[in-house]
Design a protein around this motif. Structure first.
Motif, PDB file in Angstrom:
ATOM      1  N   SER A  21       0.844  -1.194   0.000  1.00 32.93           N
ATOM      2  CA  SER A  21       0.000   0.000   0.000  1.00 32.93           C
ATOM      3  C   SER A  21       0.873   1.235   0.000  1.00 32.93           C
ATOM      4  CB  SER A  21      -0.913   0.020   1.227  1.00 32.93           C
ATOM      5  OG  SER A  21      -1.764  -1.106   1.255  1.00 32.93           O
ATOM      6  N   SER A  30      -6.205  12.190  -6.412  1.00 34.48           N
ATOM      7  CA  SER A  30      -7.006  11.763  -7.564  1.00 34.48           C
ATOM      8  C   SER A  30      -6.615  12.442  -8.866  1.00 34.48           C
ATOM      9  CB  SER A  30      -8.488  11.987  -7.284  1.00 34.48           C
ATOM     10  OG  SER A  30      -8.732  13.357  -7.043  1.00 34.48           O
ATOM     11  N   GLY A  55      -7.915   5.040 -12.497  1.00 34.53           N
ATOM     12  CA  GLY A  55      -7.656   3.641 -12.182  1.00 34.53           C
ATOM     13  C   GLY A  55      -8.136   2.657 -13.216  1.00 34.53           C
ATOM     14  N   ARG A  72      -5.930   1.555  -7.286  1.00 33.33           N
ATOM     15  CA  ARG A  72      -5.956   2.724  -6.419  1.00 33.33           C
ATOM     16  C   ARG A  72      -7.361   2.949  -5.878  1.00 33.33           C
ATOM     17  NH1 ARG A  72      -3.894   7.432 -10.021  1.00 33.33           N
ATOM     18  NH2 ARG A  72      -4.331   8.684  -8.161  1.00 33.33           N
ATOM     19  N   ASN A  74      -9.107   6.281  -4.706  1.00 39.64           N
ATOM     20  CA  ASN A  74      -8.950   7.733  -4.578  1.00 39.64           C
ATOM     21  C   ASN A  74      -9.659   8.284  -3.344  1.00 39.64           C
ATOM     22  OD1 ASN A  74      -7.331   7.934  -6.860  1.00 39.64           O
ATOM     23  ND2 ASN A  74      -9.044   8.393  -8.233  1.00 39.64           N
ATOM     24  N   THR A  78      -5.023   6.143  -1.563  1.00 35.65           N
ATOM     25  CA  THR A  78      -4.138   5.000  -1.419  1.00 35.65           C
ATOM     26  C   THR A  78      -3.944   4.256  -2.736  1.00 35.65           C
ATOM     27  OG1 THR A  78      -4.807   4.716   0.891  1.00 35.65           O
ATOM     28  CG2 THR A  78      -3.699   2.865  -0.145  1.00 35.65           C
ATOM     29  N   LEU A  79      -2.711   3.905  -2.979  1.00 30.42           N
ATOM     30  CA  LEU A  79      -2.293   3.115  -4.141  1.00 30.42           C
ATOM     31  C   LEU A  79      -1.917   1.720  -3.642  1.00 30.42           C
ATOM     32  CD1 LEU A  79      -1.331   3.226  -7.220  1.00 30.42           C
ATOM     33  CD2 LEU A  79       0.944   3.697  -6.256  1.00 30.42           C
ATOM     34  N   TYR A  80      -2.207   0.707  -4.453  1.00 28.52           N
ATOM     35  CA  TYR A  80      -1.919  -0.673  -4.051  1.00 28.52           C
ATOM     36  C   TYR A  80      -1.095  -1.392  -5.126  1.00 28.52           C
ATOM     37  CZ  TYR A  80      -5.847   0.242  -0.917  1.00 28.52           C
ATOM     38  OH  TYR A  80      -6.682   0.786   0.022  1.00 28.52           O
ATOM     39  N   CYS A  96       6.650   3.821  -4.247  1.00 27.18           N
ATOM     40  CA  CYS A  96       5.567   4.404  -5.029  1.00 27.18           C
ATOM     41  C   CYS A  96       5.972   5.834  -5.389  1.00 27.18           C
ATOM     42  CB  CYS A  96       4.250   4.386  -4.263  1.00 27.18           C
ATOM     43  SG  CYS A  96       4.219   5.366  -2.756  1.00 27.18           S
TER      44      CYS A  96
END
Length: 125
Positions: A21, A30, A55, A72, A74, A78-80, A96
């Motif tokens: 994460s 976003s 995304g 992600r 928004n 958080t980005l995964y 990241c």
């Protein structure tokens, strides 16, 4: 100021899975394309995957295509990175990063401006 905080790294056996994460703050999450990179000591940082602002468009390095999934949320900033069927060569520090405005769909490190501190991933047999 812009901050990116990775988490979820650790040790995993070959063939196993891990979910990374990246929590962003200090910018409009976003509105930025994002990416994941990895680096082994003594080697250059290499791209793993990228994602557009909504995304719905993702792109991968050939070495992880079909095994890794970038996504992600928004609403959560958080980005995964879901990593499956892991290999020894997936070992490294994972970072990241935010893509520079207008540089979406590029996986060149020069196209990214802000970076997290990284999280270590170690795959073993």
């Amino acid at each position: 100021q812009v901050q990116l905080a990775e988490s979820g790294g650790g040790s995993v056996q070959v063939g196993g899975s891990l979910l990374l994460s990246c929590k962003g703050s200090g910018f409009t999450f976003s509105s930025r394309c994002m990416g994941w990179f990895r680096q082994i000591p003594g080697q250059e940082r290499e791209a793993v995957a990228g994602i557009n602002v909504s995304g719905d468009n993702t792109y991968y390095d050939d070495s992880v295509e079909g095994r890794f999934t970038i996504s992600r949320d928004n609403a959560k900033n958080t980005l995964y990175l879901q990593m499956n069927s892991m290999k020894l060569e997936d070992t490294g520090m994972y970072f990241c990063a935010t893509a520079r405005p207008g540089y979406c769909y590029s996986l060149q490190t020069s196209s990214f401006d802000y970076w997290g501190q990284g999280t270590q991933v170690t795959a073993s047999s």
